[in-house]
Design an enzyme around this catalytic site. Sequence first.
Site, PDB file in Angstrom:
ATOM      1  N   LYS A  52      -6.618 -13.458  17.828  1.00 40.55           N
ATOM      2  CA  LYS A  52      -7.566 -13.688  16.719  1.00 40.55           C
ATOM      3  C   LYS A  52      -7.676 -12.419  15.865  1.00 40.55           C
ATOM      4  O   LYS A  52      -7.261 -11.340  16.305  1.00 40.55           O
ATOM      5  CB  LYS A  52      -8.927 -14.079  17.297  1.00 40.55           C
ATOM      6  CG  LYS A  52      -9.578 -13.021  18.178  1.00 40.55           C
ATOM      7  CD  LYS A  52     -10.726 -13.605  18.990  1.00 40.55           C
ATOM      8  CE  LYS A  52     -11.403 -12.538  19.821  1.00 40.55           C
ATOM      9  NZ  LYS A  52     -12.311 -13.110  20.832  1.00 40.55           N
ATOM     10  N   TYR A 277     -20.177  15.063   1.135  1.00 42.40           N
ATOM     11  CA  TYR A 277     -21.372  14.403   0.589  1.00 42.40           C
ATOM     12  C   TYR A 277     -22.603  14.789   1.396  1.00 42.40           C
ATOM     13  O   TYR A 277     -22.544  14.904   2.620  1.00 42.40           O
ATOM     14  CB  TYR A 277     -21.208  12.881   0.657  1.00 42.40           C
ATOM     15  CG  TYR A 277     -20.329  12.314  -0.431  1.00 42.40           C
ATOM     16  CD1 TYR A 277     -20.633  12.521  -1.783  1.00 42.40           C
ATOM     17  CD2 TYR A 277     -19.211  11.557  -0.102  1.00 42.40           C
ATOM     18  CE1 TYR A 277     -19.828  11.979  -2.773  1.00 42.40           C
ATOM     19  CE2 TYR A 277     -18.405  11.017  -1.088  1.00 42.40           C
ATOM     20  CZ  TYR A 277     -18.722  11.232  -2.427  1.00 42.40           C
ATOM     21  OH  TYR A 277     -17.921  10.704  -3.397  1.00 42.40           O
TER      22      TYR A 277
HETATM   23  C1  LIG Z   1     -12.066 -12.689  22.139  1.00 41.94           C
HETATM   24  C2  LIG Z   1     -12.053 -13.630  23.255  1.00 41.94           C
HETATM   25  C3  LIG Z   1     -11.218 -13.401  24.362  1.00 41.94           C
HETATM   26  C4  LIG Z   1     -10.452 -12.116  24.553  1.00 41.94           C
HETATM   27  O1  LIG Z   1     -11.357 -11.131  24.985  1.00 41.94           O
HETATM   28  P1  LIG Z   1     -10.881  -9.637  25.328  1.00 41.94           P
HETATM   29  O2  LIG Z   1     -12.123  -9.005  25.822  1.00 41.94           O
HETATM   30  O3  LIG Z   1     -10.398  -9.060  24.056  1.00 41.94           O
HETATM   31  O4  LIG Z   1      -9.817  -9.736  26.345  1.00 41.94           O
HETATM   32  C5  LIG Z   1     -11.136 -14.396  25.328  1.00 41.94           C
HETATM   33  N1  LIG Z   1     -11.848 -15.545  25.203  1.00 41.94           N
HETATM   34  C6  LIG Z   1     -12.688 -15.776  24.172  1.00 41.94           C
HETATM   35  C7  LIG Z   1     -13.447 -17.040  24.117  1.00 41.94           C
HETATM   36  C8  LIG Z   1     -12.826 -14.820  23.175  1.00 41.94           C
HETATM   37  O5  LIG Z   1     -13.661 -15.032  22.163  1.00 41.94           O
END
Ligand SMILES: *Cc1c(COP(=O)(O)O)cnc(C)c1O
Length: 392
Positions: A52, A277
């Site tokens: 994702k 800044y």
């Molecule tokens: C993002 C996500 C994962 C992966 O999690 P990590 O901690 O990056 O391994 C797995 N399952 C779901 C439902 C997620 O949203």
Amino acid sequence: MLSRTATPGRSVSRPEDRAGAILTVDLAALVENWRILKKRAQPGCDMGAVVKADAYGLGLGQVATALKLAGCNTFYVAHLDGAISLRQIIGPDPRIACLNGPNKGTERDHIAFRIMPVLSTPEHIKAWCAFALKEEVLHESIVQVDTGMNRLGLSEREFNGLIAEPDGFLGLHPQMLMSHLACADEAQHPMNRAQLVLFRTMLGAFRTRFPDAKASLANSGGVVLGHDWHFDYARPGVALYGVNPMHSGGQPMLPVVNLKARIIQVRRVDTPGRVGYGADASVREGAKIATVSMGYADGYLRALGSSGVGVLDGIKVPVLGRVSMDLTTYDVSNVPDSATLPGGFIDIISHVVTVNDVAKAAGTIGYEILTSLGNRFHRRYLPAPIARVGQI
Ligand SMILES: *Cc1c(COP(=O)(O)O)cnc(C)c1O
């Protein structure tokens, strides 16, 4: 008038020479991390990959292609658009699950691109069942239950209600029941066992209705927790990208990301003064400051002002003053002059200062550092070794 050496509308310089910073993604290390997790998994567990958010900011196309060639056969994305892009990248065979569920009106795209929707609410279930019955389609889906995170998934009450209704899941063709761990990065956290126990109970009930349903609970941390959490499908994300999946303890993963930013000016301070800044960092006479061509617009978070650290010539150099949109200033007083030249690079993320280290300095987590990585970097991909393709 344009110079004779320039072609209108086309640059003639190399992209790496134009960019302010260079991001290198080591696909060989990525693939090796996937294998490391696969070796830890209980036999028969399908080791998938969560890709994702553009594969945690590292590039969906390159990451998914490398993992697919290594043998990864199940991919998880958040949104349907990501799922559709991914289908076009990896071809028709691997499974794709869309974690955030099917928005109304998108059912046909799930069928067309063979994407498993994750059904997390009674409304999702109802709409998907109605669609499947009406269109007479047998399309695999995933049912998500909430086991203590209170984020996404059927509550125990909603789930038990549907199980009790004879037609509660009518028309559904579920591939698996899934849930998500809230504290998998803390091995000793009592939530891990509590969620596991509740998940097993719900899975038992689900299998009275769907005896062949598979199960999935583990993210990266869940894989490290142990076989009890693995079930049939593991869903690691962050560990693939080189981030330590556990809050404490050794780092089992190989680094995947290297980021270096270009020095565009070096100054020797003549009189004691202030930097950046707000003028809230002070600098002594004789100090040496290097300004690099990268800032918070590149995902080098503003929170790293006076707390981030880079590496130049093997020496750690602290961020001095606030991070600007496109520029960051480092105290390079301890680095020999021969190594502090404009055109050189400061390592921002490396073996020495890891994603986890940058996250800690910014008061955040590696996930946020990776997914914030900017799109102005010149990106380089180190290929996974061909000789290993197909061997698992
Ligand atoms: C993002 C996500 C994962 C992966 O999690 P990590 O901690 O990056 O391994 C797995 N399952 C779901 C439902 C997620 O949203």
